[in-house]
Scaffold this motif. Structure first.
Motif, short mmCIF file in Angstrom:
data_model
loop_
_atom_site.label_atom_id
_atom_site.label_comp_id
_atom_site.label_asym_id
_atom_site.label_seq_id
_atom_site.Cartn_x
_atom_site.Cartn_y
_atom_site.Cartn_z
N LYS A 449 0.88 -1.23 -0.08
CA LYS A 449 -0.12 -0.12 -0.12
C LYS A 449 0.81 1.29 -0.07
O LYS A 449 0.24 2.30 -0.15
CB LYS A 449 -0.81 0.16 1.14
CG LYS A 449 -1.95 -1.10 1.44
CD LYS A 449 -2.76 -1.05 2.50
CE LYS A 449 -3.61 -2.20 2.68
NZ LYS A 449 -4.55 -2.04 3.85
N MET A 452 0.54 4.72 -2.91
CA MET A 452 -0.44 4.79 -3.09
C MET A 452 -0.98 5.44 -4.59
O MET A 452 -0.16 6.08 -5.24
CB MET A 452 -1.24 5.87 -2.04
CG MET A 452 -0.87 5.51 -0.81
SD MET A 452 -1.69 6.69 0.30
CE MET A 452 -0.53 8.05 0.35
N GLU A 456 -6.52 6.76 -3.76
CA GLU A 456 -5.99 6.50 -2.48
C GLU A 456 -5.62 7.92 -1.42
O GLU A 456 -5.93 8.08 -0.45
CB GLU A 456 -5.14 5.34 -2.20
CG GLU A 456 -5.79 4.21 -2.68
CD GLU A 456 -4.73 2.95 -2.64
OE1 GLU A 456 -4.62 2.07 -2.41
OE2 GLU A 456 -3.39 3.44 -2.91
#
Length: 506
Positions: A449, A452, A456
């Protein structure tokens, strides 16, 4: 009727018997030739007296009339035939016109209801039948069966009418014109309604452009040269104030001539939307430039004052620590503004590409960070003497962001190792740049993650993470790859290793 005896004298002397016999033989021979011609003529032949009573015909005609022998038709009228009454009246009208005028009627296309119950089409010619003195004594007719041709024409007309009906149902500009005379042969309903006139029969340059002569941008020459190929172009019509995306091509019109077919798609709203987006983008870029310029100037002023405060405070003073934190926040704000500007350039693809010496660039980045006063970072770099990639000036931002990320997330002194090597992946040669640190590391669930997406970033409460987003965006733009690993395998708490792959340019 009793014939008068021949008068005596030289003028009326009888011909010799031998000569008379030769004339009769020649006449009989001619009769045989004519009979053979009638019998083998591919079409129909018939002849009538002045009252439209049949005197004779060929076998083809007697067959369609229902007689086995052509001689059977002699003395009969058209009312004795299997013809339809309305047709008979038309036949007799044609006969009377030829007989009264003494002039032929040619290429009469007419339908005949034949004895077998079928309707057949004929192209018939009728000429006056004259006697030896030139007086009209009847009519001679000859015709060819054109039923198959007529069916083909009717099928073509049906398809043509069906096609025009489809064009009429399309809410776009469609018309057909003669490319040589500019005459409009067809215009669909939408076109007639938009221009508020019939258009058909007029000149295209006058009907569509309100011009007195052909348009200087006319595409007729192009589509006539490249017959069968479509030609695409855009045009703004000032008469109805519309923008069109146009396709032109040459088609075959039912009468056999070449014709210009044009279909124009109304793109006015699309053009206006694009223009609106471009205007909004230009305004957003202007506001961003103004904002970044003004905020940067204010940050510089604040940093100047804070540096003065920091310099005048004692080492153990709490105010000095507050000044240092304030400076860090201002630096972060300035970086964010810079990153936003860089993102807009990347997304607009305004980042030029050129050949970059990767190792020289990395040496420059290391040198700049090493020269920072009170720096708490130590570099160990293993670089190649010469390694080139196709990138650009913003490639430096990739490594600055990765190194800055390592420094900012470390609580104390940090060691950053940089190693460049050459690797092959999926048949492609890459330079691998590994940037490792001994900081707190990144937990495994966050590794996927950390880079991003734009979506996001928008969803985050804090607008942080621009740096790594820029890293991913730039590396993708340079056709490379980027990911993060543990510096020490199986232990995320002992630092991180960022891997960047960039295609080699040898």
């Amino acid at each position: 009727m009793t014939r008068n005896p021949p008068k005596s004298g030289p003028k009326h002397a009888r011909k010799p018997a031998a000569e008379h016999s030769l004339e009769e033989s020649a006449f009989e021979h001619t009769q045989i030739i004519l009979a053979n011609m009638l019998e083998n003529f591919p079409g129909i032949v018939f002849w009538k007296d002045r009252n439209s009573v049949y005197l004779g015909c060929n076998r083809n005609f007697s067959t369609i009339a229902g007689f086995a022998d052509p001689a059977e038709i002699s003395g009969k009228s058209d009312y004795d035939m299997p013809w339809i009454k309305e047709q008979v009246d038309e036949y007799h009208a044609d006969d009377r016109q030829v007989i009264s005028s003494g002039k032929p009627r040619l290429n009469i296309v007419e339908m005949i209801h034949c004895a077998d119950g079928k309707n057949r089409w004929f192209a018939t010619n009728k000429v006056p039948l004259r006697d030896a003195e030139g007086r009209v004594i009847g009519v001679l007719g000859a015709g060819n069966d054109i039923t198959e041709q007529k069916r083909a024409e009717e099928a073509l007309k049906f398809e043509h009418d069906q096609l025009l009906s489809i064009f009429d149902s399309i809410d776009e500009l469609i018309y057909v014109a003669d490319p040589y005379t500019y005459e409009v042969l067809f215009a669909n309903r939408w076109t007639r309604e938009r221009f508020k006139k019939s258009i058909i029969g007029g000149k295209c340059f006058r009907e569509f452009q309100d011009r007195a002569s052909p348009c200087d941008f006319c595409t007729n020459a192009i589509i006539l040269r490249d017959k069968g190929k479509p030609y695409y172009w855009e045009y703004h019509n000032p008469v109805i104030n519309k923008d069109f995306w146009i396709v032109d091509r040459i088609i075959r019109w039912p009468d056999g001539r070449d014709a210009r077919f044009e279909m124009a798609i109304d793109i006015t709203e699309r053009k206006q939307a694009i223009s609106g987006i471009q205007d909004a983008k230009a305004k957003a870029e202007l506001y961003l430039d103004l904002m970044s310029h003004d905020i940067t100037n204010m940050n510089q002023a604040l940093m100047g004052y804070l540096e003065l405060i920091k310099a005048t405070q004692k080492q153990e003073s709490g105010e000095k620590e507050l000044a240092e934190r304030s400076i860090e926040i201002i630096n972060r704000s300035s970086r964010m503004i810079s990153n936003v500007k860089k993102l807009t350039e990347i997304e607009a693809q305004n980042v030029p590409l050129n050949r970059v010496n990767l190792c020289e660039l990395l040496s420059e980045v290391v040198s700049e960070y090493s020269e920072v006063p009170d720096s708490k970072v130590t570099f160990n770099a293993r670089l190649c003497p010469c390694c080139h990639v196709i990138a650009g000036d913003m490639l430096k931002d990739v490594f600055e962001n990765l190194i800055d990320n390592a420094i900012r997330h470390s609580a104390g002194p940090v060691v950053v190792e940089i190693a460049v090597s050459r690797v092959a992946l999926e048949g492609q040669e890459y330079y691998q740049i590994a940037i490792s640190d001994n900081g707190p590391g990144i937990p495994d669930p966050l590794k996927k993650k950390i880079f991003m997406s734009a979506q996001e970033i928008r969803q985050k409460a804090e607008r942080r993470g621009f740096g790594l987003y820029i890293v991913r965006t730039l590396v993708n733009y340079y056709h490379g790859k980027v990911w993060v690993e543990n510096r020490v395998p199986d232990s995320h708490t002992k630092g991180s290793k960022f891997i960047v792959l960039l295609p080699c340019n040898l």
